[in-house]
Each structure stands twice: as structure tokens, then as C-alpha cells.
Scaffold this motif. Structure first.
Motif, short mmCIF file in Angstrom:
data_model
loop_
_atom_site.label_atom_id
_atom_site.label_comp_id
_atom_site.label_asym_id
_atom_site.label_seq_id
_atom_site.Cartn_x
_atom_site.Cartn_y
_atom_site.Cartn_z
N ASP A 150 -56.73 -17.06 8.85
CA ASP A 150 -57.84 -16.48 9.61
C ASP A 150 -57.53 -15.05 10.01
OD1 ASP A 150 -59.61 -18.93 10.07
OD2 ASP A 150 -57.62 -19.62 10.69
N CYS A 192 -57.87 -6.77 4.87
CA CYS A 192 -58.38 -7.84 5.74
C CYS A 192 -59.90 -7.87 5.68
CB CYS A 192 -57.93 -7.60 7.19
SG CYS A 192 -56.18 -7.89 7.40
N ARG A 193 -60.48 -6.68 5.66
CA ARG A 193 -61.95 -6.63 5.63
C ARG A 193 -62.45 -7.30 4.36
NH1 ARG A 193 -63.11 -1.01 7.52
NH2 ARG A 193 -62.50 -1.76 9.58
N SER A 194 -61.82 -6.94 3.22
CA SER A 194 -62.34 -7.52 1.98
C SER A 194 -62.03 -9.00 1.84
CB SER A 194 -61.87 -6.72 0.76
OG SER A 194 -60.46 -6.66 0.79
N SER A 248 -62.15 -10.93 4.46
CA SER A 248 -62.78 -11.50 5.67
C SER A 248 -61.76 -12.11 6.61
CB SER A 248 -63.82 -12.56 5.31
OG SER A 248 -64.73 -12.04 4.42
#
Ligand code: C2E
Ligand code: CA
Ligand code: CA
Length: 670
Positions: free
Chosen positions: A574, A603-605, A607
């Protein structure tokens, strides 16, 4: 002229079975013959001299004196030459022995003819006694000589034929009854002698053959047992010496008389990233990598250097007659470089490195066991501080071991419930200026050692297998605090690699959570990259189980380990926590800024939430904000602090983050 070309001789040889006797048999015959040859000559010479004496005066001088003297001289010369050559007989080759036996055979034939002719030529001279003496001389001498030639069947048969046939014919034709009887007796005795000779010779040949086959069997047994022992001492996959041989050689390296001059070193090598390759590409790839690594290590072995496979991805190193430490460093570096070269598997290029721990005799330990243990400790140190490099066991390590020993003792006798506590540190969303959760950090106050930092006691607990109990005690405390809290704060709890590796321990943790009455989704479990990499499959299973329970998973200390994208992608994560080593100089270090920016993008890509650890100053907050970071943790927002103070059990009441984030907010939790 080659006398073997004479058909009669050849036939005789083949009849006697000696045209091609085995090399072993020839050698034995030669040995036996060599022992009896002097006796043969002595019999011949003495008997000849006796006959010559009885005929001097009656026979012409040339026959009674000159001929026997010449014949005896030939015999003496032959004997002298033979005895001289005897000293070198053990160095003779099979071909030389065969040649000497052939010459001997020819000589016996020639001498046999000469002596027989001489004996028969003497017959007409002298009285009846002298004639009987000639017959007696010839028969007794041939019997004596044939006995001496017992082991050389061809020579014995040849001599019998050369003497007995003319002898019998000659005396049979004398029409003298006594001499005819002697001839008949001689013939009978000769036949009996030949029969005995043949049977004796067969037994002799059989004996030699059975001795030869016994020796061949013994040699075969020896070869098999050597093969067996080399197999028992070799690792079948890599071809390197195995663990047994390594420890055998290590134990044999006892210090000799001048220990100062003779130093040796023991090393333990471990492949970094091997388990990952095994997990990601399968065991066939793992085997191929081990084989290749073994090949590279074998190429670095030498008369003073033993490299062995100890098991799994662990290798041992022994360096004898070490002159200086620099030599060791050079070898260690060469090994690391060799292991770091890419490995090719079905078109894919795999990379890993090797860490080496070394201990030098006598500074690094005085017994083989101690040296190995210290090399292993140095390896542990290399793996945690200098992956892919070498570490030589030193006094510093020694004092660390002592310190660890003290901590272990205190930990074993500690009342964990009483001495352990948890401190909580807020994790903050700087965009909303809210505390979104707290990280629970273990604290130990030992009555013997005082306050011991978790960076030490967690490691010791892991090494001494106390970690499962410790984790259970700490999780129990965290759950009780969460349950008793006035607000439903989220808590991040650190798990050790060993907690993930043991299905039983994990099962107990899950059951504690279930029984606690705390909603699992309030919990985040933090695991480090190294914990995951050590046994990827098992870690993946464990994390899935926690995730299924409803808890969140966070990858801690990101950037310090070996995680590949593939690895991250396959875990039920997570959050990622960026290690604080990137933050310390983020304002000045462009490289660190680039790394953090790319982790944020990653991390953004994927999620995933991204947490920045170790934020200490407002300036760092500012730079991080510009890089797109939203969630942070560090002394700037709040130091870890006790939750079970006298002012109640709710750690949240302690923090007012609005001050730090520069955003007005009265809400302090999520
Ligand atoms: P960690 O999980 O990376 O924990 C963060 C560490 O960074 C904590 O050290 C914390 O006090 C420190 N820290 C937080 N903010 C800052 C900052 O702004 N600057 C600096 N320099 N340090 C900051 P701590 O409490 O000494 O813990 C050290 C390590 O011990 C932890 O690293 C974690 O790996 C381990 N640990 C602590 N508690 C537990 C536990 O309950 N279980 C397990 N398995 N490991 C634990
Ligand atoms: Ca942590
Ligand atoms: Ca961390």
C-alpha cells in the motif's frame, strides 16, 4: 641374424607357449632364472672340469684341456656379465627383459650343442670307467641344468632336447649293454622330467597370473575408493570441493613451528540477490548461476587457495601461507569482481554480487572453529554494511560481538512485558496538516544495561531467535493501546524478516489481532526490502495473509536494499517509505532529489502512497513539497514519545502538528 627366424626354434617357443608370454610372467621367469643362473654355471663348470681331469692323458690335449677351458671361460664370462647387469635388473623395461630372455635361450641352445658335442667327442678315449663317467657327466649335468631352468620352460625343453636326444641315440648305438641301459634310463628320466616340468610350469604360470589379477583387482579397488572419496569430497553441481573437504582442510591447517611467519585466512562468501533470482526465475536459473559462480571461483583457486561450496549460495575460502593482508584484499576483490560479472539465463541477463567475510589467523581467531565463526560474523557485517564487498574480522567486530553477547544475555533474562514499551511517532499529511497515523517504535529499558536502542536489540533478538516472542509482546502492547485510545488512530507496526519467514509466528500474530477487537484496517505492517528479498515466496505469502486480514502493508527503508520493480510489483503493497538517508542532504544534493522525485513518480504510477522518513527541518519540508511529497515523518513533526504516560493512553493528544506544517488545523487525526 635373428635366431627366432629359425623355424625349429620358433616352433619350440610356440610349443612351450612362450612366444608371447604376458609381461608379468616374463618378468617373474626372469627373476627366478636370474636367481638360479649362477648355480647352473657352477654345476656346469665343476662337472666339466671333473670330466676333463679324468681324460687328461688319454684324450688329445686340445680336447681334454683347451676345449673345456674355452667352454668354461665362456661360461665364466657369461656369468660375470650377467652378475654385473643384475644390479640394474629392476630398471629393465618389459621389452628389455624379453630381449634378454631371448638371448639367454639362444646361448643355452648354443652352449648345449657345444657341451654335448664335446662330451660325445671324449667318449672314445679312456677306459670303461672313463666312458661311464662321460655318460654320467652328461646325464647328471643335464638334469641339474634343467632343474635350474624350471621356471623357463622353453630353455628347459630346448636343453633337454639338445642333450638327451643325441645322448640316447649315441649310447643306444654303442651296443654296450650298460651304456644302452643308461641311455634308456636317461630317456625315461627325461620324459618324466619333461612331464613334471610342464605341470610345474603350468602351476607357476597360474600363480603368476592369479597374483597379477589380484594386484589388478586391488588397483581397481583403490581406484574405486579414490573415486568414491573424491566424489564424497566434491560438490556435484559446481565441481568445487564440498563442505566436508573444506572443513577437513581447515582443520588440517594447524599452526606449525613458526606461527608468526605462517598465516592463513578463512573466508565465507555469500551471493547477494541469489534468492531473488531463484524466486523470480526458478530453480533451474538458480542452479545455472551457482554452476557459473562455481566455475569462476574454481578459476581463482590455486595451490594455496581453496574455494569450496558450503551449501546453498554460500562458499568457503581458505588461503594458506599468507604473506600480507594486501594479498587477501586483492584476492577478495578479484572474487567479488568475478561474481559481479553478469550471468546469462535463457537470453536474460541476471546480476548479483558476492559479499565476503574473512578472518586471518591468528588475529582473527586461534582455532579453526573460531576463525570460521569470525569469518561468518564478518560476512554478516559485510552483508549489512558493505554488500558486494569484503570485510575482514577486526577488534571492532570482536567488541561488537561482546556487546551483542551482553545484550543477548540481558534480553534472555528480561521480563519483556515489564521492560519493553512502545513509543509513537506521528506520520503527517502536509497538504491537509493532519496526522494520518503513528509509527510504533520499540523501546527497551533493561535494569542491567539501561536503555538499549532498537537498532541493537532487534538485531540481537533476531540472531538469538527471541524475535517472535518480542514481536508478540510488542504487538500485544500496541493493540491494547489502540483499543484503549480515545480516538481510532492508525498505527504502523514494524515486523522483522523472521516474523514473515515463520508461518507459525505469523499465524499467532493474526490470531492476536483477531482477538484484540481492533479493526485490522487501522494497522499497517512495515517490512524492509531485505526482509522480503531473503525469502521472496514466503514473504509474499505472509504479506498476502496480512492483507487478506484487512491490514495495510508498507515497504520500509526503501532505496537501501535491492528491490527491483518486478519485486515491488508482485507484493501486495500500500505504501513505500523512502529511507531517511536520502533526506538528510536533500536541500544540497541534486542526486538525492532526483532519486526522491523518481520514487514519488513510481509510487504514483503504481498507485502506492509514499511516506518520506527522517524529515528534520522546515527547509526539507519545503523541498520535499516541491518534489510532490505529501506524507512525511520525522523529528520536525514530532519525536517518538511514550503512549503510556501518566496523562492517559492516547498518544494523539500529545501532538499539535499545525505548528509544523504551517497550516491551521485543529484536527489531529484521521
Ligand atoms: P525504522 O522502522 O526505520 O524507524 C524509524 C527510525 O528513525 C526510528 O528509530 C526513529 O526514531 C528514527 N527517526 C524518526 N524520525 C527521525 C528523524 O527525523 N531523524 C532521525 N535521525 N531519525 C528519525 P528507532 O526508534 O531507533 O528504531 C530503529 C529501527 O529499529 C527502526 O527503524 C526499525 O527498523 C527497528 N524497530 C523499532 N521498533 C521496532 C519493532 O517494534 N519491531 C521491529 N521488528 N523493529 C523495530
Ligand atoms: Ca519502520
Ligand atoms: Ca524506516
Amino acid at each position: 641374424m635373428n635366431l627366432l627366424r629359425i623355424p625349429l626354434l620358433r616352433r619350440l617357443l610356440s610349443l612351450s607357449g612362450e612366444s608371447n608370454p604376458s609381461d608379468e610372467l616374463s618378468r617373474c621367469q626372469f627373476e627366478a632364472f636370474a636367481r638360479q643362473l649362477p648355480l647352473l654355471h657352477v654345476i656346469l663348470i665343476i662337472n666339466t672340469v671333473a670330466v676333463a681331469i679324468t681324460h687328461i692323458g688319454t684324450a688329445p690335449a686340445w680336447l681334454a684341456r683347451d676345449v673345456p677351458i674355452s667352454l668354461c671361460a665362456v661360461c665364466l664370462m657369461r656369468l660375470a656379465t650377467w652378475l654385473r647387469r643384475q644390479k640394474r635388473r629392476h630398471t629393465l623395461t618389459d621389452a628389455q627383459i624379453a630381449a634378454r630372455m631371448r638371448t639367454t635361450l639362444v646361448l643355452i641352445g648354443v652352449l648345449g650343442v657345444l657341451f654335448t658335442t664335446w662330451g660325445l667327442a671324449l667318449y672314445p678315449y679312456g677306459d670303461a670307467y672313463a666312458r661311464v663317467h662321460v655318460a654320467f657327466y652328461m646325464s647328471i649335468t643335464v638334469i641339474g641344468c634343467v632343474f635350474c631352468l624350471m621356471h623357463t620352460r622353453a630353455a628347459a625343453l630346448l636343453l633337454t632336447a639338445i642333450v638327451v636326444v643325441p645322448f640316447s641315440l649315441f649310447f643306444a648305438l654303442t651296443h654296450n649293454v650298460v651304456l644302452m641301459a643308461i641311455a634308456a634310463n636317461m630317456l625315461l628320466v627325461a620324459v618324466a622330467m619333461v612331464l613334471i616340468l610342464l605341470s610345474y610350469y603350468r602351476d607357476f604360470a597360474r600363480l603368476v597370473e592369479s597374483r597379477r589379477s589380484l594386484r589388478a583387482r586391488q588397483a581397481e579397488l583403490l581406484r574405486l575408493s579414490e573415486e568414491n572419496s573424491s566424489l564424497a569430497n566434491l560438490d556435484s553441481l559446481t565441481g568445487l570441493p564440498n563442505r566436508r573437504r573444506f572443513f577437513g582442510e581447515l582443520n588440517a591447517l594447524v599452526p606449525r613451528d613458526n606461527p608468526g611467519a605462517l598465516r592463513y585466512a578463512v573466508g565465507v562468501i555469500d551471493l547477494d540477490g541469489f534468492k531473488q533470482i531463484n524466486d523470480l526465475y526458478g530453480h533451474a536459473a538458480g542452479d545455472r548461476v551457482l554452476e557459473e559462480a562455481g566455475c569462476r571461483l574454481l578459476a581463482l583457486s590455486g595451490p594455496h587457495i581453496t574455494l569450496a561450496r558450503l551449501g546453498g549460495d554460500e562458499f568457503g575460502l581458505l588461503i594458506r601461507d599468507l604473506t600480507d593482508v594486501q594479498e587477501l584484499v586483492l584476492l577478495g576483490t578479484a572474487i567479488c569482481e568475478a561474481l559481479r560479472r553478469p550471468y546469462v539465463w535463457l537470453g536474460a541477463t541476471l546480476s548479483l554480487s558476492g559479499s565476503i567475510g574473512l578472518a586471518i589467523f591468528p588475529e582473527g581467531g586461534e582455532t579453526p572453529d573460531q576463525l570460521f565463526e569470525h569469518a561468518d560474523y564478518a560476512l554478516y557485517f559485510a552483508k549489512t554494511h558493505r554488500r558486494g564487498g569484503i570485510t575482514i574480522f577486526s577488534h571492532e567486530h570482536e567488541s561488537q560481538i561482546r556487546k551483542f553477547g551482553e545484550i543477548e544475555q540481558a534480553l534472555r533474562h528480561a521480563d519483556l512485558e515489564l521492560e519493553m514499551s512502545l513509543h509513537f511517532q506521528p506520520i503527517v499529511d502536509v497538504m491537509t496538516a493532519r496526522i494520518i497515523s503513528f509509527e510504533a517504535l520499540a523501546r527497551w529499558h533493561s535494569p542491567i544495561l539501561g536503555a538499549v536502542p532498537p537498532s541493537l536489540f532487534i538485531k540481537v533478538a533476531e540472531r538469538s531467535h527471541l524475535i517472535h516472542t518480542l514481536t508478540e509482546v510488542l504487538l500485544g502492547k500496541a493493540l491494547r493501546i489502540m483499543k484503549a485510545g480515545a480516538v481510532e488512530a492508525r498505527v504502523s507496526f514494524n515486523l522483522s524478516a523472521l516474523d514473515l519467514a515463520s508461518p507459525d509466528a505469523l499465524e499467532r500474530l493474526i490470531s492476536m489481532i483477531r482477538k484484540s477487537g481492533v479493526a485490522p484496517d487501522r494497522l499497517t505492517f512495515e517490512v524492509t526490502e531485505t526482509a522480503v528479498i531473503n525469502d521472496f515466496e514466503q514473504a509474499q505469502q505472509a504479506l498476502k495473509a496480512l492483507k487478506t486480514l484487512g491490514a495495510h502493508i508498507s515497504l520500509d527503508d526503501f532505496g537501501t536494499g535491492f528491490s527491483s520493480l518486478n519485486c515491488i510489483h508482485r507484493l501486495p503493497l500500500d505504501k513505500i517509505k523512502v529511507d531517511r538517508s536520502f533526506i538528510a542532504d536533500i536541500e544540497t544534493n541534486v542526486g538525492a532529489r532526483d532519486i526522491v522525485r523518481s520514487i514519488v513518480d513510481l509510487c504514483r504510477s503504481l498507485s502506492l502512497a509514499c511516506v518520506i522518513e527522517g524529515v528534520e527541518t522546515p527547509a526539507q519540508v519545503e523541498v520535499l513539497r516541491q518534489l510532490g511529497c505529501e506524507v512525511m515523518q520525522g523529528f520536525h513533526f514530532g519525536r517518538p514519545s511514550a503512549a503510556d504516560g501518566k496523562d492517559g493512553l492516547d498518544p494523539l493528544t500529545r501532538f499539535d502538528i499545525s505548528v509544523y506544517c504551517g497550516v491551521g488545523s485543529t484536527e489531529k487525526n484521521s
